[in-house]
Design a protein around this motif. Structure first.
Motif, PDB file in Angstrom:
ATOM      1  N   LYS A   2       0.855  -1.200   0.000  1.00 44.37           N
ATOM      2  CA  LYS A   2       0.000   0.000   0.000  1.00 44.37           C
ATOM      3  C   LYS A   2       0.887   1.244   0.000  1.00 44.37           C
ATOM      4  N   LYS A   3       0.438   2.274  -0.672  1.00 41.90           N
ATOM      5  CA  LYS A   3       1.232   3.496  -0.812  1.00 41.90           C
ATOM      6  C   LYS A   3       0.545   4.669  -0.138  1.00 41.90           C
ATOM      7  N   GLU A  43      -2.814   8.806  -8.619  1.00 40.42           N
ATOM      8  CA  GLU A  43      -2.603   8.140  -7.331  1.00 40.42           C
ATOM      9  C   GLU A  43      -3.921   7.649  -6.728  1.00 40.42           C
ATOM     10  N   THR A  48      -3.946   4.975  -3.699  1.00 43.11           N
ATOM     11  CA  THR A  48      -2.958   5.579  -2.812  1.00 43.11           C
ATOM     12  C   THR A  48      -3.693   6.380  -1.750  1.00 43.11           C
TER      13      THR A  48
END
Length: 170
Positions: A2-3, A43, A48
């Motif tokens: 996960k970002k 993103e 994100t």
């Protein structure tokens, strides 16, 4: 993995279109409204999590107060983002996630770390961003700092190198 994308004041000011702060950075860290919009859209499509640091909120609020025009409209935009972060509305990370950095031990750690980096002209805001990036890195997130500042960008944790899987020999 996960970002998280930690948003710096310089980029948030561009995104909100604060007069006199419509661009930031240079070279690969140059940001204008279109580039910020594109990056955030990409993103968000990749799930994100966006992180709004307390330092970014405070610094951006100061810039809005000093804006040549539209301070009320800009304040409304920032307030809406703050509410979404407070409520952990997707894609925003829960603002409460940062709480431990502001408790007694977190403040002591910040004081110790910041006094060590003052000679390099590191601001207190940047020191808090570094601590926040390290916090998410320890939790196993891929961390990116979205900024126009090379010094702050250098605090981005280096992602782990994936280890190749070994083939079984039969």
């Amino acid at each position: 993995m996960k970002k998280v994308l930690i948003i710096d004041t310089s980029v948030l000011c561009v995104w909100l279109e604060i007069p006199g702060m419509e661009t930031c950075g240079s070279g690969s860290l140059y940001w204008d409204k279109e580039k910020v919009d594109q990056k955030l859209e990409t993103e968000i499509q990749h799930n994100t999590v966006l992180v709004l640091p307390l330092a970014t909120v405070l610094e951006t609020g100061n810039h809005i107060t000093q804006a040549r025009s539209k301070p009320y409209e800009l304040a409304q935009k920032l307030a809406e983002i703050m509410r979404k972060a407070a409520d952990e509305t997707t894609p925003w990370a829960a603002f409460a996630e940062q709480a431990e950095l502001w408790e007694a031990e977190g403040l002591k750690n910040l004081a110790d770390e910041w006094q060590q980096v003052v000679p390099q002209k590191t601001s207190l805001g940047d020191a808090t961003m570094k601590m926040l990036a390290e916090h998410y890195d320890r939790k196993g997130y891929q961390v990116e700092i979205m900024t126009g500042d090379e010094g702050l960008k250098s605090y981005e944790p280096i992602p782990p190198v994936p280890r190749p899987k070994r083939r079984s020999s039969r």
